[in-house]
Design a protein around this motif. Structure first.
Motif, mmCIF file in Angstrom:
data_model
loop_
_atom_site.group_PDB
_atom_site.id
_atom_site.type_symbol
_atom_site.label_atom_id
_atom_site.label_comp_id
_atom_site.label_asym_id
_atom_site.label_seq_id
_atom_site.Cartn_x
_atom_site.Cartn_y
_atom_site.Cartn_z
ATOM 1 N N GLU A 161 0.843 -1.208 0.000
ATOM 2 C CA GLU A 161 0.000 0.000 0.000
ATOM 3 C C GLU A 161 0.882 1.264 0.000
ATOM 4 O OE1 GLU A 161 -3.440 0.306 0.146
ATOM 5 O OE2 GLU A 161 -3.287 2.505 0.266
ATOM 6 N N ALA A 162 1.948 1.239 0.830
ATOM 7 C CA ALA A 162 2.815 2.426 0.929
ATOM 8 C C ALA A 162 3.546 2.692 -0.390
ATOM 9 C CB ALA A 162 3.832 2.234 2.060
ATOM 10 N N ALA A 163 3.969 1.632 -1.072
ATOM 11 C CA ALA A 163 4.763 1.819 -2.290
ATOM 12 C C ALA A 163 3.897 2.041 -3.523
ATOM 13 C CB ALA A 163 5.672 0.605 -2.513
ATOM 14 N N PHE A 164 2.745 1.387 -3.586
ATOM 15 C CA PHE A 164 1.983 1.373 -4.843
ATOM 16 C C PHE A 164 0.555 1.878 -4.711
ATOM 17 C CE2 PHE A 164 5.176 -2.005 -5.168
ATOM 18 C CZ PHE A 164 5.740 -1.769 -6.409
ATOM 19 N N GLY A 165 0.027 2.031 -3.483
ATOM 20 C CA GLY A 165 -1.398 2.316 -3.339
ATOM 21 C C GLY A 165 -2.200 1.050 -3.613
ATOM 22 N N ALA A 166 -3.505 1.186 -3.791
ATOM 23 C CA ALA A 166 -4.351 0.003 -3.986
ATOM 24 C C ALA A 166 -4.156 -0.533 -5.407
ATOM 25 C CB ALA A 166 -5.812 0.371 -3.752
#
Ligand code: HEC
Ligand code: HEC
Length: 393
Positions: A161-166
């Motif tokens: 989630e932190a690196a790519f989002g949903a």
């Protein structure tokens, strides 16, 4: 009188080359300088929006060692790329769910490559990483399986989630996992070697530094940049020109089965939905895809394989794309006695039998042994918390 005769006899028994210290001439010094400096920067991979992102790197590292990435939970990337074996497996050919035809290369410094795999069948580290994930002979995984791991493991979910989002789909989640692996691989840069110390001492004319480098390695280095022609292909700080050549290693993978090398690799790359011409490339400028756009397959590529880096080569036996040569001495002997009739592609006139003496073979091996970095087996330390995610268990 008797004493003089004895000295004479001793001198005659010693080959001159072993007695005289090596002094490099200016042309040799220049050739040696081209193999550095080291370390070199790793250029950002613009096709991967998570490149350099700490959360993605941490996620990639966790996934690399996690056997839940595989279809049946029994195999990880690290099953074949074992850090304690300089990120190889020590076998002639890889063994997944069934035997594979090729040797496991190290992933150290892979972030500096242009093409991935012995045949260059991938144009990015992340798209290469999808191959073992999906290959039925390797991790035998699937988009739903990878997506489930990214949802169900708390640390992986948080980092993802932190690196790519949903992620919009299971396939998108799987590509994100591959991009995280690519970001991690780019951090596996190997450190300085005895050769690098010598190269820099030579540039500074630092006599004490130069004296620390073994004489046998100096003699081998002289052959490497000189009569051996090795540096033409094993070029630059990485000891590779990143290109594909046929050096006379038989390409029969099994009776009646041939490994076409680069010829097949280009075809595979063009058919790959995850290549840089496809929609998963994050580089909006299109620049990252230039090399792929200009690629075309020719018959000449048949039986050619990627020139491997020689950094850490003493730690990654056995050798060649098919693991057919057990030791570095075997490799050097192969070049020394090369059968040019066996070379399939044109344009490899560089290669001719070198007719090296046993002493010269040992010298070349001594040189190759100075290309190992003391940190080649180290696994980067994961901080306990990355981007607000608890990473350590
Ligand atoms: C069953 C053993 C096996 C497993 C598991 C495996 N690999 Fe590999 N790896 C190989 C072999 C064999 C090659 C050479 C493949 C080729 O040339 O076609 C390779 C090549 C590579 C390369 C290219 C290196 C270069 O310099 O060209 C990268 C990057 C890589 N692997 C990463 C991974 C990642 C990431 C995973 C986990 C998702 C993984 N590998 C899992 C055996 C394995
Ligand atoms: C024409 C280009 C070329 C020249 C010249 C050349 N190499 Fe290579 N080298 C390659 C290629 C390509 C491979 C991989 C071949 C394969 O697997 O089929 C290779 C493989 C190797 C390997 C095995 C590395 C590994 O990880 O498996 C070593 C060691 C090596 N070369 C050393 C040398 C030395 C020493 C010389 C000079 C005597 C030399 N090479 C000359 C292109 C070249």
């Amino acid at each position: 009188m008797r004493r003089a005769a004895l000295v004479f006899a001793l001198l005659a028994a010693c080959p001159a080359s072993a007695a005289e210290p090596v002094v490099f001439d200016p042309r040799e010094v220049q050739a040696i300088q081209r193999h550095g400096p080291w370390p070199q920067p790793v250029l950002p991979d613009r096709s991967n929006r998570a490149w350099g992102n700490p959360a993605a790197i941490a996620l990639g590292q966790k996934l690399f060692f996690d056997s839940r990435l595989s279809g049946d939970g029994t195999m990880a990337c690290a099953s074949c790329h074992v850090p304690a074996r300089a990120w190889t497996d020590g076998r002639p050919r890889a063994h997944g769910r069934e035997p594979l035809a090729r040797n496991v290369p190290t992933v150290l410094d892979a972030g500096r490559g242009r093409w991935f795999g012995w045949d260059g069948g991938s144009d990015s580290a992340w798209s290469f990483s999808l191959r073992p994930i999906l290959d039925a002979r390797e991790l035998a995984s699937s988009p739903p399986r990878v997506a489930a791991l990214l949802r169900e493991d708390a640390a992986a979910a948080c980092l993802h989630e932190a690196a790519f989002g949903a992620a919009a789909s299971d396939e998108a989640a799987m590509v994100n996992a591959a991009k995280a692996l690519g970001a991690f691989l780019a951090t596996l840069a190997s450190g300085r070697t005895a050769f690098d110390e010598f190269r820099d001492a030579l540039a500074k004319r630092d006599a004490a530094g130069m004296a620390r480098y073994p004489e046998a390695a100096k003699r081998g280095l002289r052959l490497f940049v000189g009569r051996g022609n090795c540096a033409v292909c094993h070029f630059g700080p990485d000891f590779t020109n990143g290109e594909f050549h046929d050096v006379g290693v038989p390409f029969f993978a099994a009776p009646g089965k041939v490994d076409g090398g680069r010829y097949d690799g280009v075809k595979r790359l063009m058919a790959d939905p995850y290549n840089l011409l496809g929609r998963w490339n994050d580089d909006a400028s299109g620049a990252a895809a230039t090399k792929t756009r200009h690629l075309h397959s020719t018959q000449r590529d048949f039986g050619r394989f990627k020139t491997p880096s020689l950094r850490n080569v003493a730690l990654t036996a056995p050798y060649m794309h098919n693991g057919s040569l057990a030791t570095l001495a075997d490799v050097v002997r192969h070049y020394s006695e090369i059968d040019t009739e066996r070379i399939h592609s044109h344009g490899e006139q560089l290669l001719r039998p070198l007719g090296l003496t046993p002493g010269e073979i040992a010298d070349l091996v001594a040189f190759l042994e100075t290309l190992s970095a003391p940190d080649a087996m180290d696994v980067p330390a994961l901080p306990p918390v990355v981007a607000g995610c608890r990473v350590a268990p």
